[in-house]
Design a protein around this motif. Structure first.
Motif, PDB file in Angstrom:
ATOM      1  N   ARG A 181      -2.855  16.000   1.543  1.00  0.00           N
ATOM      2  CA  ARG A 181      -4.007  15.160   1.896  1.00  0.00           C
ATOM      3  C   ARG A 181      -5.211  16.081   2.059  1.00  0.00           C
ATOM      4  O   ARG A 181      -5.406  16.688   3.106  1.00  0.00           O
ATOM      5  CB  ARG A 181      -3.736  14.390   3.176  1.00  0.00           C
ATOM      6  N   ASN A 185       3.904   7.392   6.301  1.00  0.00           N
ATOM      7  CA  ASN A 185       2.627   7.970   6.722  1.00  0.00           C
ATOM      8  C   ASN A 185       1.701   8.290   5.551  1.00  0.00           C
ATOM      9  O   ASN A 185       0.743   9.050   5.693  1.00  0.00           O
ATOM     10  CB  ASN A 185       2.857   9.228   7.568  1.00  0.00           C
ATOM     11  N   MET A 186       1.941   7.704   4.393  1.00  0.00           N
ATOM     12  CA  MET A 186       1.056   7.903   3.252  1.00  0.00           C
ATOM     13  C   MET A 186      -0.128   6.952   3.313  1.00  0.00           C
ATOM     14  O   MET A 186      -0.001   5.807   3.764  1.00  0.00           O
ATOM     15  CB  MET A 186       1.805   7.666   1.927  1.00  0.00           C
ATOM     16  N   VAL A 187      -1.248   7.451   2.821  1.00  0.00           N
ATOM     17  CA  VAL A 187      -2.441   6.615   2.687  1.00  0.00           C
ATOM     18  C   VAL A 187      -2.997   6.827   1.290  1.00  0.00           C
ATOM     19  O   VAL A 187      -2.532   7.685   0.535  1.00  0.00           O
ATOM     20  CB  VAL A 187      -3.504   6.967   3.753  1.00  0.00           C
ATOM     21  N   LYS A 188      -4.011   6.039   0.977  1.00  0.00           N
ATOM     22  CA  LYS A 188      -4.620   6.106  -0.355  1.00  0.00           C
ATOM     23  C   LYS A 188      -5.077   7.526  -0.675  1.00  0.00           C
ATOM     24  O   LYS A 188      -5.583   8.241   0.195  1.00  0.00           O
ATOM     25  CB  LYS A 188      -5.803   5.134  -0.424  1.00  0.00           C
ATOM     26  N   ASP A 189      -4.870   7.925  -1.918  1.00  0.00           N
ATOM     27  CA  ASP A 189      -5.260   9.224  -2.468  1.00  0.00           C
ATOM     28  C   ASP A 189      -4.358  10.382  -2.027  1.00  0.00           C
ATOM     29  O   ASP A 189      -4.594  11.537  -2.415  1.00  0.00           O
ATOM     30  CB  ASP A 189      -6.725   9.572  -2.130  1.00  0.00           C
ATOM     31  N   ASP A 190      -3.345  10.110  -1.211  1.00  0.00           N
ATOM     32  CA  ASP A 190      -2.369  11.158  -0.889  1.00  0.00           C
ATOM     33  C   ASP A 190      -1.560  11.505  -2.137  1.00  0.00           C
ATOM     34  O   ASP A 190      -1.319  10.668  -3.001  1.00  0.00           O
ATOM     35  CB  ASP A 190      -1.395  10.693   0.199  1.00  0.00           C
ATOM     36  N   ASN A 241       0.863  -1.181   0.000  1.00  0.00           N
ATOM     37  CA  ASN A 241       0.000   0.000   0.000  1.00  0.00           C
ATOM     38  C   ASN A 241       0.900   1.231   0.000  1.00  0.00           C
ATOM     39  O   ASN A 241       2.126   1.126  -0.028  1.00  0.00           O
ATOM     40  CB  ASN A 241      -0.992   0.002   1.175  1.00  0.00           C
ATOM     41  N   GLU A 242       0.296   2.407   0.049  1.00  0.00           N
ATOM     42  CA  GLU A 242       1.056   3.648  -0.105  1.00  0.00           C
ATOM     43  C   GLU A 242       2.096   3.880   0.986  1.00  0.00           C
ATOM     44  O   GLU A 242       3.036   4.665   0.790  1.00  0.00           O
ATOM     45  CB  GLU A 242       0.097   4.846  -0.162  1.00  0.00           C
ATOM     46  N   SER A 243       1.976   3.200   2.109  1.00  0.00           N
ATOM     47  CA  SER A 243       2.959   3.386   3.181  1.00  0.00           C
ATOM     48  C   SER A 243       4.329   2.841   2.794  1.00  0.00           C
ATOM     49  O   SER A 243       5.317   3.095   3.490  1.00  0.00           O
ATOM     50  CB  SER A 243       2.487   2.710   4.475  1.00  0.00           C
TER      51      SER A 243
END
Length: 674
Positions: free
Chosen positions: A315, A142-147, A135-137
């Motif tokens: 974000r 500390n990244m999440v989806k759509d960041d 996933n984006e991490s």
């Protein structure tokens, strides 16, 4: 017995089961670590396609290969990431067949060295191998989806280059970008406007047409060239938005010295792939500008500033900073150069190939360093016109050679050094006359057909003053032979010949001979009058003669006085007091006295000392197709304001060194009377 056997088997079975469980667990962790190593190795080498192949099927449904590669490529290129290293950072966790390995990533970015912790690589057994659950991490912890990852920069100001009086020679200033707005430009009169712009800017119409045709977005501004705001070419071009001709201001490097300063100051330009690779840890990016020549290149690390940069996650309306640096402007450098003197020397050398250097005998400050022909540094930060390109083609790009830091054969200017060494070693008695007859001489028959020639036979015996005035090659060859190679070499070394010079601008190293020795009598004799294999720079020659104006001492040459502000003696006590008087009398007489052979070097109202020299560049003594370089060195021993050495190339058939003498005289007249 049966009970004991049963107990033994039970204990053994239990041990084997435990061992198998532990072994299986260790094997799982080992394979997981191997997968971790493979994944991070691919990451470090930007092999994003291979990274994607290591993802679980579920992860591949979550992100396509193209998107995966695009995200890593764009993000890690944008932050200028390099030198990525990975390290397991904590205990590995195995739970329900899933293994989690914590790690940290350290890399160099446009914000400097960056270390990020809290990465977690989750590995799942799939098709007998461990695959990465992504996933984006795994881009940033500390990244999440759509960041979205963003980079913000603020350009630092490059340091200015100033002359001794604080006059700006180079600085970050304003340029004007002439360009086209296709949406309006293509509405009407396209060919006429292309012709108009091409004629105004002195560029080809094809250049404009090709850029216009390559554009796919009519709303996209097409830059053509950058020009100086005061460039006369802008007089016929105006900002005509409705016709699609735009003039936009931008920050750019501006130079004020013109051609006289081009080779000294140099210029900056877009960084190349090779330069980026060699400066990988200095925070450059593929859009950086870097010093390409001259002091802009030599003092790149001083002049260059560090841009402010921020890497952050966007974000929604939030801005989450990953790393940032503050802007740090570059440092100015102040030169010892006198702008007016630099311009005067260059104007005297216009149309010639050569070099000149002037120094202050008392401080060692370099007052001028000129290479001719030269260029206007603005040409390289704006654009090259058709006229300029044709000029370079016509002169075979000779301005690309920097001559003031090159070594040359000194010719008869060397006779001053031979005079000093001869006097200091007691070989020369200034009043003693040598009985030399004719125009040719050789020591003995062992020289074969080789003979030393002189231009003038005065018809009488000659002393030191005569020998200097008539530039008597035979006299100085005999002095060198009488000195012997050891004393002569030691004398030259005392002046710094053959020694690497500590100086702010890289100079070619002088030499006594090709091998540093004078083991052959002919070579020793030739060196005594400035032929042989001895090589010096104009700076060295100006420093040698400065001893006549500084009590027999040479000061350490200095160019960047903002960093090198203290005067220091480089070579001390080269000439004794009595010999100094003799030498001043000798080398002023040949310019100022009645019967002087260099009377065209005299400066009205001032007593100057000096010597000319024609350095022959030929294959052998019988070579008639070789060329000559003409030297003249001049110094004012009374006011001690300046010592200048100038060399003009290719003076054969044009008067030899007498091409150079009036040019130096005019400079001396200007500087001593200003």
């Amino acid at each position: 017995m049966k009970l004991k056997t049963y107990l033994k088997l039970t204990v053994l079975s239990t041990f084997l089961i435990a061992y198998m469980l532990i072994s299986t667990s260790c094997t799982g962790l080992s394979k997981a670590e191997q997968a971790y190593n493979n994944f991070t190795e691919k990451w470090a080498t930007a092999d994003y396609s291979s990274m994607y192949e290591m993802l679980t099927n579920e992860s591949k449904e979550y992100i396509s290969e193209d998107d995966f590669i695009s995200r890593y490529t764009n993000i890690f290129s944008a932050i200028n990431a390099n030198n990525l290293t990975f390290e397991i950072d904590g205990e590995k966790i195995k739970e329900d067949g899933i293994i989690t390995i914590p790690f940290k990533l350290t890399m160099n970015t446009l914000t400097g060295d960056l270390s990020l912790t809290d990465y977690k690589l989750t590995l799942v057994k799939e098709d007998k191998d461990y695959k990465i659950k992504w996933n984006e991490s795994l881009i940033f912890p500390n990244m999440v989806k759509d960041d979205k990852v963003r980079v913000s920069t603020t350009q630092a100001k490059r340091g200015s280059i100033l002359d001794r009086n604080g006059t700006v020679l180079a600085e970050d200033g304003t340029l004007v970008t002439v360009g086209i707005y296709p949406s309006n430009f293509n509405k009407s009169n396209v060919e006429a406007k292309i012709t108009e712009i091409a004629n105004a800017l002195d560029i080809s119409e094809d250049n404009i047409t090709s850029k216009l045709n390559a554009n796919t977005n009519p709303e996209h501004f097409i830059p053509l060239v950058d020009v100086l705001p005061n460039d006369s070419k802008l007089s016929t071009l105006k900002n005509r938005d409705e016709e699609g001709i735009l003039l936009n201001e931008k920050v750019g490097r501006v130079y004020y010295g013109g051609e006289s300063f081009g080779r000294l100051i140099g210029y900056i330009g877009s960084i190349t792939a090779e330069e980026l690779e060699s400066n990988i840890e200095k925070g450059y990016s593929d859009t950086s500008l870097i010093g390409k020549a001259g002091l802009e290149q030599v003092y790149e690390d001083t002049l260059r500033g560090n841009d402010a940069a921020e890497i952050y996650i966007e974000r929604g309306m939030d801005r989450i900073t990953i790393a940032s640096t503050e802007v740090k402007d570059g440092n100015d450098i102040k030169l010892s150069i006198d702008t007016d003197l630099q311009n005067k020397i260059y104007s005297e050398m216009t149309g010639e190939k050569g070099a000149a250097t002037a120094v202050d005998p008392k401080t060692g400050e370099v007052l001028a360093m000129v290479s001719a022909p030269s260029y206007d540094s603005n040409t390289f930060t704006t654009y090259i016109s058709k006229t300029q390109e044709a000029k370079w083609e016509e002169n075979d790009h000779t301005d690309e050679i920097n001559r003031f830091n090159k070594t040359y054969s000194p010719g008869s200017t060397m006779k001053f050094l031979t005079s000093v060494i001869g006097l200091e070693n007691g070989v020369i008695d200034p009043n003693e006359e040598k009985d030399i007859e004719g125009l040719t001489w050789q020591e003995d028959s062992s020289w074969g057909d080789y003979k030393i020639t002189r231009v003038i036979d005065p018809g009488k015996s000659v002393n030191l003053k005569d020998a200097a005035n008539y530039s008597d090659n035979i006299y100085y060859a005999q002095v060198a032979l009488e000195l012997g190679s050891e004393k002569f070499i030691n004398g030259l070394k005392n002046f710094g010949v053959g020694e690497e010079l500590t100086f702010e601008y890289p100079m070619e190293t002088t030499q006594i001979s090709n091998d540093g020795e004078l083991s052959r009598d002919i070579l020793l004799a030739d060196t005594g009058y400035g032929q042989g294999e001895i090589m010096v720079t104009p700076l060295h020659m100006a420093l040698f003669y400065s001893t006549l104006a500084n009590e027999g001492n040479i000061m350490q040459p200095r160019l960047v006085i903002s960093q090198n502000s203290e005067s220091k003696v480089w070579k001390e006590g080269l000439i004794s007091k009595d010999n100094l008087k003799t030498l001043v009398d000798t080398f002023t007489a040949l310019i100022n006295d009645s019967g002087a052979t260099l009377a065209d070097g005299a400066v009205p109202g001032h007593r100057v000392a000096g010597k000319s020299g024609s350095a022959e560049i030929k294959e052998s003594q019988d070579d008639t197709n070789g060329t000559e370089n003409g030297w003249f060195v001049s110094v004012d021993p009374d006011s001690s304001k300046i010592s200048i050495a100038m060399i003009i190339e290719d003076v054969k058939g044009r008067g030899g060194s007498h091409v150079t003498i009036p040019k130096v005289r005019n400079v001396m007249d200007y500087y001593l009377n200003k």
